[in-house]
Design an enzyme around this catalytic site. Structure first.
Site, PDB file in Angstrom:
ATOM      1  N   ASP A   5      48.433  54.889  69.098  1.00  0.00           N
ATOM      2  CA  ASP A   5      49.196  53.924  68.522  1.00  0.00           C
ATOM      3  C   ASP A   5      48.889  52.697  68.551  1.00  0.00           C
ATOM      4  OD1 ASP A   5      49.349  55.176  71.278  1.00  0.00           O
ATOM      5  OD2 ASP A   5      51.530  55.817  70.642  1.00  0.00           O
TER       6      ASP A   5
ATOM      7  N   GLN B 134      48.737  59.140  71.946  1.00  0.00           N
ATOM      8  CA  GLN B 134      47.478  59.096  72.390  1.00  0.00           C
ATOM      9  C   GLN B 134      47.604  60.689  73.049  1.00  0.00           C
ATOM     10  OE1 GLN B 134      46.731  54.908  73.185  1.00  0.00           O
ATOM     11  NE2 GLN B 134      45.067  55.481  73.209  1.00  0.00           N
ATOM     12  N   HIS B 135      46.700  60.543  74.328  1.00  0.00           N
ATOM     13  CA  HIS B 135      45.669  61.905  74.813  1.00  0.00           C
ATOM     14  C   HIS B 135      46.871  63.142  75.358  1.00  0.00           C
ATOM     15  CE1 HIS B 135      45.376  58.136  77.088  1.00  0.00           C
ATOM     16  NE2 HIS B 135      47.049  57.813  77.148  1.00  0.00           N
TER      17      HIS B 135
END
Length: 466
Positions: free
Chosen positions: A228, A65-66
């Protein structure tokens, strides 16, 4: 597919039963700044190792992520992607908080939590975009669209690579800090705030089981993919009341709930899950690699480290490790370093150090469980997953530190499995994900050890970590 920080894992499962057909794996390059093309190459290698995709009917991508992936008007990558664990944007995150609060940090935290359910930290995409705007304004000017690692991979695998076909899902969008899990809408004003007036395109947020495209060169459909942690929860069929504690590169505590969370301390991020519910989450930067570092320091392997930890008394006779070895995200101390307290002649043994490392890791995660429970989220079961979950020391010490029984599923690639379950759901067109047999759970119980938590809290409170 699981496109994680360290590797790409591909699993092919039977859509009806979930039975594993075959799998493959390929490494990703190290570092916190990576060319997205490396993820594509790893996917090709892992897919080939898994026997190819000729008979695959649907595919979904679970991803880290991110991260920040910037594309120009032609769809080319503007610069290497910054990953979630790149902390150069720490100052930018702090600035965004005060910007939204008109110079008042507390007001800014409240405003961000109310707007999107999260308070910016270095990991979030918005903070990385502010860093880009200030450090590389030319690249910021070239950015026509910004997306996340799993969005980019889904798009690259698609037969249609027009920028307008970029799609994401609720879980990953909720980690950008410019999309709200509570309202289900982007906040373009916050995206513009992050990029100092620029407003690039962002991916469409697809429904949990929506077809977002076709796999290039095949008749297979593409699912929206997911972050995830949401993928792992989907693989485990986590339900309201479940807390999933994952000990991998990062340490993650997440809980499935029907209630949106807005924590203005920033400790609990109000993320979405992969099914339409919410996934409040606490993340630490220091997890399994704490054990790797302890083993390297002692010159032993991980199995021996576990044996050593179990041979020492609870609490390591006062030796405490605050394991901020790579900075820390929760608490938000991006420039932190680790600290050991209570080192004496008596505690200067490999066994004491091993015990302190395992307990320090678990205490940080236990703080995360408490933080989620404090938001009114019920905690009925703790499911322990991730690479370090297979350590006997972690399994046996976790119930005492967490103060709750712990269930450990059989080893598996939970992120890839969750993505596969989403793909099967997309293929079925059903209202709910398919019911697959869940991995057998092993239960671990122990008497709570509040003294270990109390000692850790005492020491952590004296450690500024900067």
């Amino acid at each position: 597919m699981d496109s994680s920080t360290q590797a790409c894992k591909v699993v092919v499962r039977d859509a009806a039963t979930g039975a594993l057909v075959r799998s493959g794996r390929a490494p990703h390059p190290p570092g916190t700044e990576v060319s997205p093309a490396a993820w594509e190459r790893a996917f090709a290698e892992a897919s080939a190792m898994a026997g190819g995709l000729a008979d695959v009917a649907a595919l979904s991508v679970g991803g880290q992520q991110h991260g920040m992936v910037c594309l120009d008007a032609s769809g080319a990558v503007v610069r290497d992607a910054l990953l979630w664990n790149d902390v150069r944007s720490a100052a930018a995150a702090a600035e965004l908080i005060t910007d939204l609060g008109d110079g008042d940090e507390a007001a800014g935290r409240r405003a961000w939590a109310d707007a999107v359910g999260v308070v910016p930290v270095a990991s979030f995409t918005a903070a990385k975009l502010r860093w880009l705007a200030d450090a590389e304004p030319g690249n910021a000017d070239r950015t026509a669209a910004v997306c996340l690692p799993h969005d980019w991979l889904t798009w690259r695998l698609s037969a249609d690579r027009d920028l307008g076909t970029l799609a994401t899902d609720r879980s990953d969008a909720s980690g950008t800090a410019y999309w709200s899990a509570r309202t289900g809408e982007y906040r373009p004003d916050l995206l513009e705030l992050a990029l100092r007036g620029r407003r690039p395109d962002v991916p469409r947020v697809a429904a949990p089981a929506e077809v977002v495209g076709a796999l290039a060169g095949t008749t297979a459909v593409l699912g929206p993919g997911t972050g995830d942690n949401a993928a792992a929860a989907l693989a485990l069929a986590a339900r309201p009341g479940d807390v999933v504690v994952s000990i991998g590169t990062s340490g993650v505590v997440s809980a499935v709930t029907a209630t949106a969370v807005a924590d203005d301390t920033g400790i609990v991020a109000g993320f979405a899950d992969a099914t339409g519910l919410h996934l409040p989450l606490v993340c630490t930067l220091n997890a399994a690699r704490v054990l790797d570092a302890a083993a390297a320091l002692l010159g032993v392997d991980l199995a021996t480290l576990s044996d050593l930890a179990l041979s020492a008394p609870a609490g390591a006779e006062g030796l405490v490790l605050v394991p901020y070895l790579e900075g820390e995200r929760t608490p938000n101390l991006p420039r932190a370093t680790g600290a050991a307290h209570g080192l004496t002649l008596r505690t200067s043994t490999p066994a004491h150090w091993a015990r302190a490392a395992v307990e320090g890791l678990l205490c940080g995660l236990a703080d995360g469980i408490d933080a989620i429970a404090a938001q009114g989220v019920p905690v009925d079961r703790v499911l322990l997953v991730g690479g370090a979950a297979w350590s006997p020391a972690v399994q046996q010490l976790a119930p005492a530190v967490f103060g709750r029984p712990v269930l450990v599923p059989a080893p598996g690639e939970y992120v890839a499995d969750g993505a596969a379950r989403q793909a099967a759901w997309v293929l079925s067109g059903a209202a709910e994900p398919p019911s697959w047999d869940q991995p057998g759970l092993r239960a671990f119980e122990a008497s709570p050890a509040p003294a270990v938590r109390d000692r850790y809290a005492e020491v952590r409170g004296r450690t500024d970590g900067q």
